[in-house]
Enzyme design. Structure first.
Site, PDB file in Angstrom:
ATOM      1  N   ASP A 157      -1.404 -17.186  22.095  1.00 43.15           N
ATOM      2  CA  ASP A 157      -1.782 -16.217  23.125  1.00 43.15           C
ATOM      3  C   ASP A 157      -0.713 -16.050  24.195  1.00 43.15           C
ATOM      4  O   ASP A 157      -0.398 -14.930  24.616  1.00 43.15           O
ATOM      5  CB  ASP A 157      -3.073 -16.654  23.835  1.00 43.15           C
ATOM      6  CG  ASP A 157      -4.311 -16.526  22.974  1.00 43.15           C
ATOM      7  OD1 ASP A 157      -4.242 -15.843  21.933  1.00 43.15           O
ATOM      8  OD2 ASP A 157      -5.342 -17.111  23.345  1.00 43.15           O
ATOM      9  N   HIS A 202      -6.793 -15.360  20.769  1.00 45.89           N
ATOM     10  CA  HIS A 202      -8.038 -15.016  21.462  1.00 45.89           C
ATOM     11  C   HIS A 202      -7.992 -13.540  21.819  1.00 45.89           C
ATOM     12  O   HIS A 202      -7.193 -13.120  22.659  1.00 45.89           O
ATOM     13  CB  HIS A 202      -8.181 -15.873  22.727  1.00 45.89           C
ATOM     14  CG  HIS A 202      -9.488 -15.699  23.442  1.00 45.89           C
ATOM     15  ND1 HIS A 202      -9.882 -16.525  24.468  1.00 45.89           N
ATOM     16  CD2 HIS A 202     -10.493 -14.793  23.290  1.00 45.89           C
ATOM     17  CE1 HIS A 202     -11.073 -16.138  24.916  1.00 45.89           C
ATOM     18  NE2 HIS A 202     -11.450 -15.080  24.223  1.00 45.89           N
ATOM     19  N   HIS A 219      -8.703 -27.251  23.750  1.00 43.59           N
ATOM     20  CA  HIS A 219      -8.711 -26.794  25.139  1.00 43.59           C
ATOM     21  C   HIS A 219      -8.092 -27.855  26.044  1.00 43.59           C
ATOM     22  O   HIS A 219      -8.597 -28.964  26.162  1.00 43.59           O
ATOM     23  CB  HIS A 219     -10.101 -26.447  25.669  1.00 43.59           C
ATOM     24  CG  HIS A 219     -10.012 -25.643  26.945  1.00 43.59           C
ATOM     25  ND1 HIS A 219      -9.739 -24.294  26.950  1.00 43.59           N
ATOM     26  CD2 HIS A 219     -10.095 -26.000  28.248  1.00 43.59           C
ATOM     27  CE1 HIS A 219      -9.686 -23.854  28.194  1.00 43.59           C
ATOM     28  NE2 HIS A 219      -9.895 -24.875  29.001  1.00 43.59           N
ATOM     29  N   GLU A 235     -10.394 -16.102  18.092  1.00 45.09           N
ATOM     30  CA  GLU A 235     -11.403 -16.436  19.086  1.00 45.09           C
ATOM     31  C   GLU A 235     -11.867 -15.149  19.763  1.00 45.09           C
ATOM     32  O   GLU A 235     -11.056 -14.279  20.069  1.00 45.09           O
ATOM     33  CB  GLU A 235     -10.833 -17.387  20.135  1.00 45.09           C
ATOM     34  CG  GLU A 235     -10.361 -18.710  19.578  1.00 45.09           C
ATOM     35  CD  GLU A 235      -9.708 -19.588  20.625  1.00 45.09           C
ATOM     36  OE1 GLU A 235      -9.674 -20.809  20.422  1.00 45.09           O
ATOM     37  OE2 GLU A 235      -9.215 -19.044  21.638  1.00 45.09           O
TER      38      GLU A 235
END
Length: 262
Positions: free
Chosen positions: A8, A43, A215, A70
């Site tokens: 990302d 994402h 994460h 995601e």
């Protein structure tokens, strides 16, 4: 342990200037050519702050690596992904708040419409994973909806580890609630967070659900998670891209892979 590379923030650099570089496909093939990355994670956010629809289309058409997308349960995104000719290897459903800097926690499994979105992907032959806190109720929800994979939110564990074993508490973006805790308190909470991840990974295994995690993971805090045998995949992005700014993407990937693929 499978290594999922989230790219990302390579696209974040492009979108900051609304320009054409860095090129997402170049990042893809650098990752592929290391022979250490097992899948690419992106994402697709509702606000399109980094990954765009066009990036999804390019990656799915060209990528030699599996693509994990995601996304929230937003209807427009669900319809877009279900309509694709080239399907992602899996869709990981995550919570989303447009005001957040990054995903702040696991899914609320009581969210209205979540079951319908899971069925929509299943009907298109797309594997679904749920991004959840390491809680038994969330695992039971996954099993009830024929979800075969979950990704545990490791933010609590990662933040505690960073506060205790790095210089994070002395930085401009230190987490105030952790900054005020003693080392003893941090150690106890970190130990409990790790045990919860281990317990729920084992629980997932006995339920026939593949346990992944991600994460806030970085080159320091990732090592402890390798002690959880029922954890099968780690998705890591920001720390790798941050190091890549200084040492290059290939080297950053290889350094992380050396830690998690021992």
């Amino acid at each position: 342990m499978r290594f999922g590379l989230n790219i990302d923030h390579i696209v974040t650099l492009r979108e900051i200037r609304k320009t054409y570089e860095p090129e997402i496909l170049e990042a893809l093939f650098i990752a592929k050519n290391t022979h250490k990355v097992d899948l690419i994670t992106i994402h697709l956010r509702e606000d399109r702050r980094h990954i765009q629809n066009e990036d999804v289309l390019k990656l799915l058409e060209i990528s030699p690596l599996p693509i994990n997308i995601e996304c929230s349960i937003n209807a427009e995104i669900t319809d877009f992904l279900c309509s694709l000719k080239n399907k992602p290897s899996k869709v990981t459903i995550v919570p989303e708040n447009r005001n957040e800097v990054t995903t702040e926690g696991g899914l609320d499994c009581s969210l209205k419409g979540l079951g319908e979105v899971i069925r929509a992907y299943h009907n298109k032959g797309i594997e679904v994973s749920l991004f959840i806190d390491p809680l038994k109720d969330a695992l039971h929800f996954a099993r009830e909806h024929q979800v075969k994979q979950v990704e545990f939110h490791t933010g609590v564990y990662a933040n505690l580890h960073n506060a205790l074993y790095s210089n994070a508490n002395n930085q401009i973006h230190a987490i105030s609630v952790l900054k005020d805790k003693s080392p003893k308190e941090l150690k106890e909470e970190l130990h409990n967070a790790f045990l919860q991840l281990r317990r729920m990974s084992k629980e997932a295994f006995f339920m026939g659900i593949t346990a992944c995690a991600g994460h806030g993971l970085n080159y320091t805090n990732v090592k402890e998670l390798l002690k959880i045998p029922s954890l099968r995949e780690l998705n890591i992005g920001h720390s790798v891209v941050s190091k890549a700014v200084l040492v290059g993407l290939e080297k950053a990937i290889l350094e992380m892979a050396q830690l998690i693929k021992r």
